[in-house]
Design a protein around this motif. Structure first.
Motif, PDB file in Angstrom:
ATOM      1  N   GLN A  22      22.079  32.399  38.811  1.00 26.29           N
ATOM      2  CA  GLN A  22      23.178  32.944  38.006  1.00 26.29           C
ATOM      3  C   GLN A  22      24.518  32.673  38.671  1.00 26.29           C
ATOM      4  N   VAL A  23      25.572  32.731  37.882  1.00 28.79           N
ATOM      5  CA  VAL A  23      26.924  32.766  38.434  1.00 28.79           C
ATOM      6  C   VAL A  23      27.720  33.810  37.668  1.00 28.79           C
ATOM      7  N   LYS A  24      28.459  34.621  38.412  1.00 26.14           N
ATOM      8  CA  LYS A  24      29.292  35.671  37.808  1.00 26.14           C
ATOM      9  C   LYS A  24      30.748  35.343  38.080  1.00 26.14           C
ATOM     10  N   GLY A  25      31.611  35.661  37.123  1.00 27.06           N
ATOM     11  CA  GLY A  25      33.043  35.453  37.326  1.00 27.06           C
ATOM     12  C   GLY A  25      33.605  34.402  36.389  1.00 27.06           C
ATOM     13  N   ALA A  26      34.926  34.405  36.251  1.00 28.42           N
ATOM     14  CA  ALA A  26      35.611  33.509  35.311  1.00 28.42           C
ATOM     15  C   ALA A  26      35.635  32.077  35.838  1.00 28.42           C
ATOM     16  N   ILE A  27      35.748  31.131  34.895  1.00 28.27           N
ATOM     17  CA  ILE A  27      35.754  29.708  35.262  1.00 28.27           C
ATOM     18  C   ILE A  27      37.185  29.207  35.510  1.00 28.27           C
ATOM     19  N   ASP A  28      38.183  30.022  35.183  1.00 32.67           N
ATOM     20  CA  ASP A  28      39.577  29.558  35.222  1.00 32.67           C
ATOM     21  C   ASP A  28      39.927  28.864  36.530  1.00 32.67           C
ATOM     22  N   GLU A  29      40.768  27.843  36.407  1.00 34.29           N
ATOM     23  CA  GLU A  29      41.288  27.160  37.599  1.00 34.29           C
ATOM     24  C   GLU A  29      42.277  28.070  38.324  1.00 34.29           C
ATOM     25  N   ASP A  30      43.109  28.790  37.548  1.00 31.24           N
ATOM     26  CA  ASP A  30      44.077  29.700  38.168  1.00 31.24           C
ATOM     27  C   ASP A  30      43.378  31.017  38.465  1.00 31.24           C
ATOM     28  N   VAL A  31      43.126  31.237  39.749  1.00 33.04           N
ATOM     29  CA  VAL A  31      42.400  32.440  40.157  1.00 33.04           C
ATOM     30  C   VAL A  31      43.405  33.528  40.514  1.00 33.04           C
ATOM     31  N   ALA A  32      43.270  34.687  39.888  1.00 35.67           N
ATOM     32  CA  ALA A  32      44.132  35.823  40.249  1.00 35.67           C
ATOM     33  C   ALA A  32      43.723  36.332  41.619  1.00 35.67           C
ATOM     34  N   GLU A  33      44.702  36.615  42.454  1.00 38.21           N
ATOM     35  CA  GLU A  33      44.441  37.090  43.825  1.00 38.21           C
ATOM     36  C   GLU A  33      43.520  38.309  43.817  1.00 38.21           C
ATOM     37  N   ALA A  34      43.723  39.214  42.840  1.00 35.22           N
ATOM     38  CA  ALA A  34      42.945  40.456  42.784  1.00 35.22           C
ATOM     39  C   ALA A  34      41.468  40.210  42.523  1.00 35.22           C
ATOM     40  N   ASP A  35      41.122  39.046  41.951  1.00 35.36           N
ATOM     41  CA  ASP A  35      39.726  38.761  41.591  1.00 35.36           C
ATOM     42  C   ASP A  35      38.927  38.117  42.718  1.00 35.36           C
ATOM     43  N   ILE A  36      39.584  37.798  43.824  1.00 33.96           N
ATOM     44  CA  ILE A  36      38.878  37.127  44.929  1.00 33.96           C
ATOM     45  C   ILE A  36      37.918  38.112  45.594  1.00 33.96           C
ATOM     46  N   ILE A  37      36.659  37.720  45.691  1.00 34.75           N
ATOM     47  CA  ILE A  37      35.618  38.596  46.268  1.00 34.75           C
ATOM     48  C   ILE A  37      35.817  38.688  47.784  1.00 34.75           C
ATOM     49  N   SER A  38      35.795  39.917  48.296  1.00 36.98           N
ATOM     50  CA  SER A  38      36.059  40.123  49.727  1.00 36.98           C
ATOM     51  C   SER A  38      34.867  40.703  50.494  1.00 36.98           C
ATOM     52  N   THR A  39      33.813  41.071  49.798  1.00 38.05           N
ATOM     53  CA  THR A  39      32.594  41.538  50.479  1.00 38.05           C
ATOM     54  C   THR A  39      31.417  41.535  49.501  1.00 38.05           C
ATOM     55  N   VAL A  40      30.208  41.293  50.024  1.00 34.51           N
ATOM     56  CA  VAL A  40      28.978  41.244  49.217  1.00 34.51           C
ATOM     57  C   VAL A  40      27.877  41.963  49.984  1.00 34.51           C
ATOM     58  N   GLU A  41      27.120  42.823  49.307  1.00 38.26           N
ATOM     59  CA  GLU A  41      26.097  43.588  50.030  1.00 38.26           C
ATOM     60  C   GLU A  41      24.955  44.018  49.111  1.00 38.26           C
ATOM     61  N   PHE A  42      23.714  43.647  49.484  1.00 41.43           N
ATOM     62  CA  PHE A  42      22.517  44.173  48.806  1.00 41.43           C
ATOM     63  C   PHE A  42      22.233  45.585  49.312  1.00 41.43           C
ATOM     64  N   ASN A  43      21.623  46.428  48.450  1.00 44.52           N
ATOM     65  CA  ASN A  43      21.177  47.723  48.961  1.00 44.52           C
ATOM     66  C   ASN A  43      19.820  47.543  49.650  1.00 44.52           C
TER      67      ASN A  43
END
Length: 453
Positions: A22-43
């Motif tokens: 899978q892939v999650k998130g928008a395809i846009d070339e112009d990425v909004a700073e607020a949308d940049i992923i800063s951490t990922v964690e499984f429970n």
């Protein structure tokens, strides 16, 4: 856990391949700073996957139950809950803006039907409860169905309220807010194996918190010198041991790791063990100190080893051997000749994370050009894979990538000069029991899994 336990867990071997899920998130070339992923964690079970972004949001994905009618489609991850964890703030005393970016997320082991997680920005840690509601109470005595209070004198009979089914609601509510304990930016949080306490680390101090107490914490490490001009190193990451609640480690910008035992003293300024690899004088350069800074430290699930990530390599240390790592894996050695330009564009200060697979037999970390690296500790095989939308067809097998450093470039190789340093994979996570990985590439979250033949 075929492939992981058997040691073929990185791909490149005949019996094991990674494929797109899978892939999650928008395809846009112009990425909004607020949308940049800063951490990922499984429970702890791997059924939930949380991401935090620079806009202060937390998005939780839940794994769907496997579909009996489609046995080959293993449970996909779909959005379960989204909430605003942190808001931008302003420190009026220091005239400093505190950004809302989520630095770290850590799950607590599940004790009941609800899930709990800790999230932190630079200054404030919050404990969130994520719970489900699929019933609502109706037939109150003191209020009407629309919520208005009834006149007590008009109540002539008592009703027994009943629970009626309703559409499933997932609620996220902040249960505790742990604030005002860090002068510098928080870089790590780690839940203790006693499930009652956790630590938070900033550049110069580490604090120990109790999950039930928000108004005080204990300072357990303080490396701040009396005169700040004498400052030579900062804390870059810290983590509790997975089994011994009194043991934790923290890494420094000088490439060293200190293991501390909280039983020895209340303030752990004296370490119990000091892990450092002697520097090779022949390879010393202007950049040596910068690239030796450790950006991440992670204990293995067994608790016997720990892994550290510096700019060019991943090292695995045996806790019983302090003088050198037992394994060293080069992540992108071809960048050694490019350190000057990486210094000029600030990429040399990028903080890459690393993670173990469920059985500690393989490790994963990120690189540039949306490449990520996997190393098999048993077979010493390694592979470079790419998170890109080109290979994002369902169950498409990921082809190993190779970087050409000079001379004649082969057909499938990519030249080191054409790598895109704006596309970087800093945050990755590995499912605790299965071969499922989550890879954050800017504003997109890629999920890959092992191919079932």
């Amino acid at each position: 856990m075929a492939g992981v336990a058997g040691g073929g867990g990185v791909g490149g071997s005949n019996d094991f391949q990674w494929c797109f899920s899978q892939v999650k998130g928008a395809i846009d070339e112009d990425v909004a700073e607020a949308d940049i992923i800063s951490t990922v964690e499984f429970n702890y079970s791997g059924d939930l996957l949380a991401t935090g972004d620079k806009g202060g949001r937390v998005v939780i994905f839940q794994r769907e139950q496997e579909n009996k009618s489609r046995p080959h489609s293993r449970g996909e991850y779909n959005v379960y809950s989204t909430f605003q964890s942190h808001e931008p703030e302003f420190d009026y005393l220091k005239s400093l803006e505190i950004e809302e970016k989520i630095n770290k997320i850590r799950w607590l082991p599940q004790q009941n039907a609800a899930h709990f997680l800790l999230s932190t920005n630079d200054k404030t840690i919050k404990l969130w409860k994520i719970s489900e509601r699929d019933k609502r109470a109706e037939g109150y005595n003191l209020k009407d169905e629309d919520g208005r209070l009834r006149d007590p004198f008009r109540i002539t009979a008592l009703r027994v309220p009943i629970l009626k089914p309703m559409d499933l609601m997932v609620e996220a509510s902040p249960r505790r807010i742990f604030a005002n304990a860090h002068t510098y930016h928080i870089n790590s949080i780690s839940v203790n194996s006693d499930h009652e306490t956790y630590l938070s680390a900033d550049d110069l101090r580490i604090n120990l918190w109790h999950l039930e107490i928000t108004d005080r914490s204990f300072n357990i490490v303080d490396i701040k010198p009396a005169n700040m001009e004498e400052l030579t190193e900062v804390i870059t990451a810290a983590e509790f041991h997975p089994h011994h609640c009194n043991v934790f480690v923290y890494s420094s910008s000088k490439g060293t790791i200190r293991l501390c035992d909280m039983r020895s003293s209340a303030l752990c300024d004296r370490h119990s063990k000091f892990f450092e690899e002697p520097e090779d004088p022949s390879s010393r350069s202007f950049f040596s100190e910068i690239i030796s800074s450790i950006s991440d430290v992670k204990f293995s699930h067994s608790g016997r080893y720990m892994m550290t990530r510096d700019y060019l390599s991943v090292k695995v240390w045996d806790l019983n051997m302090e003088n050198r790592p037992v394994e060293t894996y080069q992540v992108h050695e071809y960048l050694r000749s490019k350190l000057c330009s990486l210094y000029e564009n600030d990429c040399i200060f990028d903080k890459f994370e690393c993670c173990w697979n469920g059985s500690d037999s393989a490790i994963m970390t990120g690189s540039y050009n949306n490449f990520f690296r996997m190393f098999d500790r048993n077979t010493r095989r390694d592979v470079t894979l790419e998170a890109s939308r080109e290979s994002s067809k369902p169950r498409a097998v990921l082809k190993p990538r190779k970087v050409c450093t000079g001379g004649k470039r082969k057909k499938d190789e990519i030249s080191v000069d054409s790598l895109d340093f704006n596309k970087k994979i800093l945050h990755t996570a590995w499912h605790p029991m299965e071969n499922i990985i989550a890879v954050a590439a800017t504003n997109n979250l890629y999920i890959f899994q092992d191919k079932i033949n």
